[in-house]
Design a protein around this motif. Structure first.
Motif, PDB file in Angstrom:
ATOM      1  N   THR A 107      -1.805   5.437   7.698  1.00 31.68           N
ATOM      2  CA  THR A 107      -2.795   6.134   8.522  1.00 31.68           C
ATOM      3  C   THR A 107      -4.127   6.258   7.799  1.00 31.68           C
ATOM      4  OG1 THR A 107      -1.912   8.247   7.711  1.00 31.68           O
ATOM      5  CG2 THR A 107      -1.107   7.446   9.846  1.00 31.68           C
ATOM      6  N   SER A 108      -4.098   6.256   6.474  1.00 36.36           N
ATOM      7  CA  SER A 108      -5.339   6.396   5.719  1.00 36.36           C
ATOM      8  C   SER A 108      -6.154   5.112   5.704  1.00 36.36           C
ATOM      9  CB  SER A 108      -5.038   6.825   4.272  1.00 36.36           C
ATOM     10  OG  SER A 108      -4.414   5.781   3.544  1.00 36.36           O
ATOM     11  N   VAL A 109      -5.549   3.979   6.130  1.00 35.36           N
ATOM     12  CA  VAL A 109      -6.313   2.736   6.250  1.00 35.36           C
ATOM     13  C   VAL A 109      -6.554   2.387   7.713  1.00 35.36           C
ATOM     14  CG1 VAL A 109      -5.498   1.852   4.039  1.00 35.36           C
ATOM     15  CG2 VAL A 109      -4.254   1.248   6.135  1.00 35.36           C
ATOM     16  N   ASN A 160     -13.062   3.727   9.244  1.00 36.35           N
ATOM     17  CA  ASN A 160     -11.695   3.794   8.729  1.00 36.35           C
ATOM     18  C   ASN A 160     -10.663   3.607   9.842  1.00 36.35           C
ATOM     19  OD1 ASN A 160     -10.024   4.056   6.400  1.00 36.35           O
ATOM     20  ND2 ASN A 160      -9.402   6.086   7.102  1.00 36.35           N
ATOM     21  N   ARG A 161     -11.004   2.754  10.809  1.00 34.65           N
ATOM     22  CA  ARG A 161     -10.094   2.447  11.917  1.00 34.65           C
ATOM     23  C   ARG A 161      -9.767   0.954  11.878  1.00 34.65           C
ATOM     24  NH1 ARG A 161      -7.302   5.746  12.958  1.00 34.65           N
ATOM     25  NH2 ARG A 161      -6.763   4.822  14.962  1.00 34.65           N
ATOM     26  N   LEU A 170       0.836  -1.202   0.000  1.00 35.39           N
ATOM     27  CA  LEU A 170       0.000   0.000   0.000  1.00 35.39           C
ATOM     28  C   LEU A 170       0.871   1.253   0.000  1.00 35.39           C
ATOM     29  CD1 LEU A 170      -2.892  -0.923   2.481  1.00 35.39           C
ATOM     30  CD2 LEU A 170      -2.965  -0.868  -0.014  1.00 35.39           C
ATOM     31  N   VAL A 171       1.909   1.249   0.835  1.00 37.83           N
ATOM     32  CA  VAL A 171       2.813   2.403   0.881  1.00 37.83           C
ATOM     33  C   VAL A 171       3.504   2.600  -0.456  1.00 37.83           C
ATOM     34  CG1 VAL A 171       4.915   3.319   1.945  1.00 37.83           C
ATOM     35  CG2 VAL A 171       3.165   2.262   3.370  1.00 37.83           C
ATOM     36  N   ARG A 172       3.939   1.509  -1.086  1.00 36.06           N
ATOM     37  CA  ARG A 172       4.561   1.612  -2.409  1.00 36.06           C
ATOM     38  C   ARG A 172       3.615   2.194  -3.435  1.00 36.06           C
ATOM     39  NH1 ARG A 172       9.035  -1.307  -4.161  1.00 36.06           N
ATOM     40  NH2 ARG A 172       8.485  -0.308  -6.145  1.00 36.06           N
ATOM     41  N   ALA A 173       2.312   1.992  -3.211  1.00 34.36           N
ATOM     42  CA  ALA A 173       1.312   2.522  -4.138  1.00 34.36           C
ATOM     43  C   ALA A 173       0.921   3.961  -3.804  1.00 34.36           C
ATOM     44  CB  ALA A 173       0.073   1.635  -4.127  1.00 34.36           C
TER      45      ALA A 173
END
Length: 268
Positions: free
Chosen positions: A110-112, A237-238, A102-105
């Motif tokens: 924090t957004s997930v 979203n937590r 996800l970070v690579r994308a």
């Protein structure tokens, strides 16, 4: 239908992450999803299906067969401890893989929902009670009716490190499953323009699939858990409350069983 009920049953898709429109990028995301789950929980689901079929073709009914969730992996005490720790580390690695991709994308963790808040613990405790009590009742009903194997949460020997290994196993399971099935998968399906309910159902069925080795009750119970956990994430979203709740559920199951086995006659 009230607006509140509609909001939970038919939630609107959030603005972010934005849908991916480029064909090559959409294809890359689909391939990535297949690879990730082909080496992690999806592969576990396929193995669980094979295990269930094997149990069904045996002459003994399901309720008379046993399956252990945490079993010894080596004869020597310290080697068994090392093997248990490595199993927990593998689960943490699976969850970390989902987060890394996800970070690579370009998607921040924090957004997930991986930004820590103190009230996440309270939400997690509430979810534990919401899922734990009905889930336990469903398991015993399915077992007594012959739809489930007798699940033994732990068959580890009574050693000084058993509680530590079981707690780490519980956290590893929770982090891997919630990070991959909720944080990673639902985010990626949003990028592929899946509707919220479609993504939720796909994630819940996946969660149920890798519990098929327990029997039909294990599958249904975890599908329901997946629907509840997935919807909570979609609305709040937590992610941490789900990890906390899942960890507490497994700790109560693993450690509680190891302490109560032999003292309660109805336990398998």
């Amino acid at each position: 239908m009230t607006s509140l009920a509609r909001d939970w049953l038919r939630p609107d898709r959030p603005e972010r992450p934005e849908p991916v429109l480029e064909d090559d990028e959409r294809r890359r995301i689909r391939i990535e999803i297949w690879i990730v789950f082909g080496i992690t929980l999806g592969l576990s689901g396929a193995r669980s299906l094979v295990s269930l079929i094997d149990s069904l073709v045996r002459p003994e009914p399901l309720s008379r067969q046993h399956v252990a969730l945490n079993a010894p992996q080596a004869a020597a005490d310290l080697l068994d401890l090392l093997a248990q720790l490595l199993s927990a580390l593998q689960l943490l690695g699976w969850g970390a893989l989902g987060g890394y991709l996800l970070v690579r994308a370009g998607i921040r963790l924090t957004s997930v929902g991986l930004g820590w808040r103190r009230r996440d613990v309270l939400w997690g405790v509430g979810l534990t009670a919401l899922i734990g009590i009905p889930g336990l009742a469903l398991y015993f009903a399915a077992w007594k009716l012959g739809f489930n194997l007798a699940v033994q949460p732990s068959t580890l020997d009574d050693t000084w490190w058993r509680p530590v290994a079981l707690v780490l196993s519980a956290f590893g399971n929770a982090f891997a499953e919630e990070m991959l099935v909720i944080g990673y998968m639902l985010t990626r399906l949003r990028q592929l323009s899946f509707r919220e309910n479609s993504g939720l159902l796909a994630a819940a069925v996946l969660r149920g699939s890798y519990h098929l080795y327990q029997g039909f009750g294990g599958f249904v119970g975890n599908v329901v858990m997946g629907l509840v956990f997935g919807r909570v994430w979609q609305k709040t979203n937590r992610l941490w409350p789900l990890i906390v709740a899942h960890t507490l559920l497994d700790v109560c199951s693993f450690v509680g069983y190891s302490l109560l086995k032999g003292h309660l006659s109805f336990l398998p």
